[in-house]
Write a protein that holds these residues in place. Sequence first.
Motif: not given
Length: 365
Positions: A225-229, A257-261
């Motif tokens: 989720e955090g780095d999904c294109p 939230a996932a990108a921050r994590k």
Amino acid sequence: MNHFFLPPSSAYRWLECPQSVNAPVVSGSSSPAAAWGTAVHESAAQCLEGGGAPLIGSAIPIEGFGDIPVDADFTDCVSAYVDYVKTQKGELLTEVQLDLSTIFPEMSGTADALLLDEDRLHIIDLKTGRGKRVEIGTVEKPNSQLALYGLGGLNLCKLIDHPIEQVTLTIVMPRIDKEMYAPSVSLSASELGVCGESYRKGAEVAASLQGPYRVGSWCRWCPREGDCPELLGFALVEPTTLPAALERIPILESWIAAARKEATELLLAGERIEGWKLIEGRAGNRKWEEEAVVLRTAKSTKISTKVMYTKKLISPTQLERTVAPEAWEHFKNLAVRSPPKPQLAPDADPRPAWGQPTVEFDKED
């Protein structure tokens, strides 16, 4: 390819977004909440198999997390699930290992409870989370994890030559809603077989690692989720109507939230992110390091103990969990609740609409 690659518990995600399986598996990624859930499952299975109920004040050892304390919330969760299962008809099996290799090679799963009642199979799954309600689905599209377990149950029944006509799937969620905590859906064995064919095709696409990305509610908890294109592209597209914007909010909030994590973990690991760094955050609230030293200091400075302590009534919930039911009868009508407030939800939400007039915005064509 095995159970851990295409686990039934995340079928809701890899069936919708096949690329979600193309992510690194993080070892030791279990959480305290998951460990608590494991302890509840173990205690509940023990109760159903004839063992004693867990006692408040005791503890359940879970590898990697030490002792999980048993409190009122723990015993309430166990009791609600056990009581529900005991009201259901049929021969009971607990923690049943199910072979799902007819869906995908080496796939398997564990049903919390399985009951056989003549030509009916009942699969019951315990969910211990406090957050979002897990939907049981419909006959046309049942909860994929439970439906997979149902297919595994049918495989088991074939091995013992026990014909099944109907399969009931139930999710027990004691911590979500005490009024509607065990939704169910029933399918014929043939209807479930149709679902199984769809799952087989979905598993093949996911395992190929060539399937598409798709954005939706299933993105929450995805390892990518955090780095999904695809999510990044989704976030950059500006919605043209208010309904379209509202539909995006839960997905975007979870992605943010996932990108921050993800970024924080990369920076802590010593990697660089162009234009970003870690800084010292706000310190926690002050607390006494050693209460005994504080009390001795209060005595030496002649400060009254009345100044050092506060007295407060426990809450209605705490009292109900502490006293006997007959004693609680004297108090229950003395408790009040603040009135509910309106909460934004999509039309698909099963709860009735708030009883006030609203202004309806045009939806996209």
